[in-house]
Design a protein around this motif. Structure first.
Motif, short mmCIF file in Angstrom:
data_model
loop_
_atom_site.label_atom_id
_atom_site.label_comp_id
_atom_site.label_asym_id
_atom_site.label_seq_id
_atom_site.Cartn_x
_atom_site.Cartn_y
_atom_site.Cartn_z
N ALA A 1 49.37 31.26 36.24
CA ALA A 1 48.35 31.91 35.40
C ALA A 1 47.00 31.93 36.12
O ALA A 1 46.26 32.91 36.04
CB ALA A 1 48.23 31.17 34.07
N GLY B 1 44.97 35.17 37.16
CA GLY B 1 43.58 35.38 36.71
C GLY B 1 42.71 35.85 37.86
O GLY B 1 41.92 36.79 37.73
N THR C 1 44.16 30.84 33.15
CA THR C 1 43.73 32.24 33.26
C THR C 1 42.21 32.29 33.31
O THR C 1 41.61 32.96 34.16
CB THR C 1 44.26 33.06 32.06
OG1 THR C 1 45.68 32.97 32.05
CG2 THR C 1 43.82 34.51 32.13
#
Ligand code: F6P
Length: 376
Positions: free
Chosen positions: A18, A22, A313
């Motif tokens: 994640a 991101g 993220t």
């Protein structure tokens, strides 16, 4: 802005995907090229990277592990290895590097940033880089802390620690059921390297009967408040063993117990307190039928918890925003910037990863949480 390279390094942890996504999606949204470096610093040294498209970052936040791999790279520990990494970054026209990893990996990022100019000059002198490439070469570095151990001072959570904790709690809940059925005691060994956060939190969350963590060897060596003589041999018990026995024996009629031991736990003389030593003491002094469960890498694998997905993220996006800000401001910061997070926000961390410490756990111990974990 020149391209961004992103890598994951050290032990994998849930949420690294994640975080990488991101960084990548924020870069692509801003029209900036982004490359994933394969297998951490190994890929940087060997020049193995893939340019990422929007779709390359689809369907990855729920996956455990790290999609682009990780490795512990011996070559990067050498000056030559780091110079090869610099040459590959310059050739990829990278203006920024995001490292997602633990204290060793972030220390590596710090060293790379501090040596950057020297390596570029040497590479030009050796003919490894053309002069015109080197003239424009500069690198901004951002670090995100990825480790299940939660062993970094300055951040409440490291990427993956919450998921690993969930996994441990699930496993200990399962163990309690069989422990209760058979009237047994289980000693459960959890990861954490030199940090007891996973063990302490799991102890609190599962009401374990005893927890061993490296930061707080149970009872000082000088303690006189616990029985110190073995009921079987008549010999003096070590203080940790005496404390354990007193705690486990204190509730009459209790048919089973769970003891959690952090892999880095040690006694007052710095000798490891292992699951095997604990089992031996419990069997000899209390006569409990005792089993050992070592959770091992199951703690690191599997799906990330929701927290690790959304916080990682946010961390990835914060990393890109910081890089975009530096690129606009001019020459690189002399030190990389690291981001930490709490449950609600991400924030720059001022401290160098070389001072990575188990402060979080010391704070918890000071706040009485270690004692809370023993009142089951
Ligand atoms: O740092 C993460 C960690 O999982 C530690 O908890 C553990 O001691 C270590 O890595 C295990 O490393 P490896 O996967 O190389 O055996």
């Amino acid at each position: 802005m020149r391209s961004v390279c992103v890598l994951t390094s050290g032990g994998d942890s849930q949420g690294m995907n994640a975080a990488l996504r991101g960084v990548a999606r924020a870069s692509l949204s801003a029209g900036v090229k982004v490359f994933a470096v394969w297998d951490g610093y190994k890929g940087l040294v060997e020049g193995v990277m893939s340019e990422l498209s929007w779709l390359d970052c689809s369907n990855m936040v729920a996956a455990g592990g790290t999609k682009y791999g990780t490795a512990r790279c011996a070559q990067f520990r050498t000056e030559e290895g780091r110079r090869a990494a610099v040459v590959n970054l310059v050739k990829a026209n990278a203006g920024a590097l995001v490292v997602i990893g633990g204290d060793g990996s972030l220390t590596g990022a710090s060293i790379l940033a501090s040596e950057w100019d020297d390596h570029v000059q040497k590479a030009v002198a050796n003919g490894e880089l053309p002069q015109d490439f080197a003239a424009a070469a500069e690198l901004h570095v951002v670090g995100l802390v990825g480790s299940i151990d939660n062993d970094m001072f300055g951040t409440h959570f490291t990427i993956g620690c919450v998921s690993a904790l969930h996994r441990i709690v699930e496993a200990v809940d399962a163990i309690r059921a069989t422990a209760a059925s058979h009237s047994r005691t289980f000693v459960v060994e959890v990861m954490g390297r030199n940090c007891g956060w996973l063990a302490l939190m799991a102890g609190l969350a599962t009401q374990a009967d005893f927890v061993f963590i490296p930061e707080s060897p149970p009872s000082p060596c000088t303690s006189t408040s616990v029985p110190t003589v073995s009921t079987t041999t008549g010999e003096l018990l070590e203080s940790w063993a005496a404390t354990l026995v007193a705690k486990l024996a204190r509730v009459e009629g209790k048919r089973w117990s769970v003891v959690i031991v952090s892999e880095g736990a040690h006694d007052c003389k710095m000798e490891p307190i292992t699951a095997a030593r604990i089992k031996e003491v419990i069997e000899a002094e209390l006569g409990h039928d005792t089993r050992i469960t070592k959770l091992g890498h199951v703690q690191r694998g599997g799906k990330p918890a929701a927290f690790d997905r959304y916080m990682s993220t946010n961390l990835g996006i914060a990393a890109f925003d910081a890089l975009a800000g530096y690129a606009a401001a001019g020459p690189p910061a002399p030190e990389p910037v690291y981001f930490g997070c709490s449950d609600a926000s991400v924030y720059p961390v001022a401290l160098h990863p070389a001072v990575a410490a188990t402060r979080n756990v010391h704070d918890l111990v000071a706040a009485g949480k270690y004692d809370d974990a023993m009142v089951a």
